[in-house]
Design a protein around this motif. Structure first.
Motif, PDB file in Angstrom:
ATOM      1  N   PRO A  57       0.228  -2.550   5.223  1.00 61.11           N
ATOM      2  CA  PRO A  57      -0.592  -1.567   5.950  1.00 61.11           C
ATOM      3  C   PRO A  57      -0.763  -1.899   7.432  1.00 61.11           C
ATOM      4  CG  PRO A  57      -2.017  -3.047   4.734  1.00 61.11           C
ATOM      5  CD  PRO A  57      -0.604  -3.467   4.421  1.00 61.11           C
ATOM      6  N   ILE A  58       0.244  -2.547   8.028  1.00 63.89           N
ATOM      7  CA  ILE A  58       0.256  -2.833   9.463  1.00 63.89           C
ATOM      8  C   ILE A  58       1.659  -2.534   9.981  1.00 63.89           C
ATOM      9  CG2 ILE A  58      -1.624  -4.538   9.523  1.00 63.89           C
ATOM     10  CD1 ILE A  58       0.471  -6.747   9.369  1.00 63.89           C
TER      11      ILE A  58
ATOM     12  N   TYR B  88       0.837  -1.195   0.000  1.00 63.80           N
ATOM     13  CA  TYR B  88       0.000   0.000   0.000  1.00 63.80           C
ATOM     14  C   TYR B  88       0.878   1.254   0.000  1.00 63.80           C
ATOM     15  CZ  TYR B  88      -4.421  -2.373   0.412  1.00 63.80           C
ATOM     16  OH  TYR B  88      -5.521  -3.129   0.125  1.00 63.80           O
TER      17      TYR B  88
ATOM     18  N   GLU C 129      -1.263   5.334   3.403  1.00 62.36           N
ATOM     19  CA  GLU C 129      -2.555   4.672   3.214  1.00 62.36           C
ATOM     20  C   GLU C 129      -2.602   3.390   4.036  1.00 62.36           C
ATOM     21  OE1 GLU C 129      -4.939   6.082   1.897  1.00 62.36           O
ATOM     22  OE2 GLU C 129      -4.084   7.569   0.530  1.00 62.36           O
ATOM     23  N   THR C 130      -3.801   2.942   4.333  1.00 63.05           N
ATOM     24  CA  THR C 130      -3.952   1.715   5.103  1.00 63.05           C
ATOM     25  C   THR C 130      -5.079   0.889   4.509  1.00 63.05           C
ATOM     26  OG1 THR C 130      -4.185   0.808   7.339  1.00 63.05           O
ATOM     27  CG2 THR C 130      -5.611   2.671   6.750  1.00 63.05           C
ATOM     28  N   LYS C 131      -5.313  -0.274   5.099  1.00 69.31           N
ATOM     29  CA  LYS C 131      -6.441  -1.113   4.720  1.00 69.31           C
ATOM     30  C   LYS C 131      -7.123  -1.554   6.002  1.00 69.31           C
ATOM     31  CE  LYS C 131      -7.940  -5.192   2.134  1.00 69.31           C
ATOM     32  NZ  LYS C 131      -7.567  -6.386   1.355  1.00 69.31           N
ATOM     33  N   THR C 132      -8.353  -1.114   6.187  1.00 73.54           N
ATOM     34  CA  THR C 132      -9.048  -1.414   7.440  1.00 73.54           C
ATOM     35  C   THR C 132      -9.347  -2.897   7.574  1.00 73.54           C
ATOM     36  OG1 THR C 132     -11.223  -0.995   6.446  1.00 73.54           O
ATOM     37  CG2 THR C 132     -10.099   0.878   7.478  1.00 73.54           C
TER      38      THR C 132
END
Length: 468
Positions: free
Chosen positions: A279-280, A252, A256-259
């Motif tokens: 994204p962690i 990513y 930006e992240t991914k929930t």
């Protein structure tokens, strides 16, 4: 034609696609990977895993599996367990006569976790007899969701401003990649899947009451992960294939992240931790190893390699690679026997699609036997384009080459690392065969040893740290 992943990332950034939300749900994170795959498919790549069939028959078959699942391997009859494993539905037949989940069964076999294992159907079926104990099927959720969607239940609606922004993305995709992708429908479908399956996953979690959920392949399982986060159940993903900086299921953009990304990712080794922008937090991307590979290395430890060059094919680049294999086979400077290993997705169609290969006397492997790892052990060199198998072959000390074709960027880190050489011609390959590239491959950097022990330790630690 190669799809420019950097251009795709530029499109995401310029249109600020990650900010698009429907009822507070960030929609782009759920479709970015599938939209990119669709672009690649339209450009002529990505055919290896496709399944085409009679739609009506498939729906009827799926409905019959849904009915059967009520009585057979019903996931809601699982009882309470500490761990739920959501395994890989594509199993492999092993010498013991059982179909293995390569990523989970070695852990089940050597560990003593209190688990139940869930499996989705693959091509409308399940392999049997399965090695996995305490196995349940997911038709009630997967096809239960499909049935609701076909009946028009829980159908989402997209606000006009969201539709407008997604249509803007369609225009830009058409301009930059010269393909037509219905991004609006992708978004509606993703939300419809969420609406119809999220309650079913939540009910499953209530029934089993797990302390940890373990899965293979997180992208495409956003509804499951969302259910886990709602229930405050930590999610752990086991790496299953090549991860690189343009793999849109894992990498990513900065900021930006991914929930709906897993809470933890257990990778094959330290190399993969540095190969993408996850994204962690970094301390939740943990090198642990690849149990099945480790088992196979031990099983073929006493096999003596011959002067054999193994081609690792994929449907996406099979035409180019098979033509190159024929050139290599016919070149007098190369003394290696050429063996062409087809991807399973090519077994049924290679003679029609690669007639030059069918007409040659090259040894073509178009069935599960001999196993890939046996071929590795018997060979002294390998060549491929974008397959995880090439990384695995390096563990057998193979002189390794990456053929310059669409998808080769997946293996470029091996070239940069000094473990492989990029080749475009028979001349380059002839000059490289017999070199000592393989000695530069640090197996431990790519694939941690003592993998099962590492994974079990991490899973137990995660379980205990979340429920102290």
């Amino acid at each position: 034609m190669e799809v420019n992943a950097t251009e795709y990332e530029s499109l995401e950034n310029e249109l600020d696609l990650f900010s698009i939300r429907v009822d507070q749900i960030p929609i782009w994170e759920r479709i970015r990977s599938s939209v990119f795959r669709e672009i690649a498919r339209e450009k002529g790549r990505g055919q290896a895993h496709t399944h085409s069939g009679d739609g009506a028959k498939d729906y009827l078959h799926g409905f019959s599996l849904w009915l059967k699942n009520i009585a057979d391997k019903n996931p809601y009859f699982a009882g309470e367990h500490d761990f739920i494993f959501f395994g890989h539905q594509r199993r492999k037949l092993e010498e013991d006569g059982y179909w293995w989940d390569l990523y989970c069964d070695p852990i089940h076999e050597q560990g003593e976790l209190d688990y139940v294992h869930m499996e989705a159907p693959h091509l409308l079926s399940h392999r049997s007899p399965a090695k996995t104990k305490n196995l349940k099927y997911l038709e009630l959720i997967q096809y239960g969701g499909t049935l609701q969607r076909k009946l028009g239940l829980r159908s989402p609606s997209l606000p006009d401003d969201v539709v407008s922004r997604l249509q803007e993305a369609e225009v830009e995709i058409r301009r930059r990649f010269d393909v037509d992708i219905d991004v609006v429908s992708e978004a509606q479908n993703a939300l419809h899947i969420r609406n119809t399956t999220l309650p079913l996953y939540e009910r499953l979690l209530d029934r089993v009451d797990p302390k940890v959920v373990v899965l293979v392949v997180s992208y495409g399982k956003e509804a499951l992960i969302e259910a886990c986060k709602r229930k405050e159940v930590p999610v752990v993903e086991l790496q299953h294939g090549v991860i690189h900086d343009h793999h849109f299921g894992y990498s990513y953009p900065e900021g930006e992240t991914k929930t709906t990304f897993p809470d933890y990712l257990l990778t094959f080794g330290e190399f993969w931790n540095e190969n993408a922008r996850f994204p962690i937090p970094d301390d939740r991307v943990i090198p642990a190893g690849y149990p099945y590979l480790e088992q196979r290395l031990d099983a073929y430890d006493d096999v003596e390699p011959a002067e054999q060059l193994l081609f690792i094919s994929q449907g996406t680049i099979g035409r180019e690679l098979s033509q190159f294999a024929l050139e290599v086979h016919e070149d007098d400077r190369i003394n290696h026997e050429v063996v062409y290993k087809l991807h399973p997705g090519e077994y049924d169609r290679w003679e029609d699609e690669y007639p030059w290969l069918a007409a040659s006397d090259i040894r073509v492997i178009d069935e599960p036997e001999p196993p890939l790892y046996q071929l590795f052990a018997e060979s002294s060199a390998q060549i491929g384009v974008g397959s995880t198998a090439v990384y695995e072959g390096l563990c057998f000390d193979l002189n390794t080459f990456v053929f310059e074709a669409d998808g080769a960027e997946m293996l470029r880190p091996l070239v940069e690392n000094g473990a492989a050489s990029m080749v475009e011609s028979v001349d380059e390959l002839a000059g490289g065969l017999g070199s000592s590239t393989a000695s530069q491959f640090d197996r431990e950097w790519f694939f941690e040893s003592d993998s099962v022990a590492n994974i079990l330790e991490e899973l137990e630690r995660i379980r205990d740290s979340h429920y102290e």
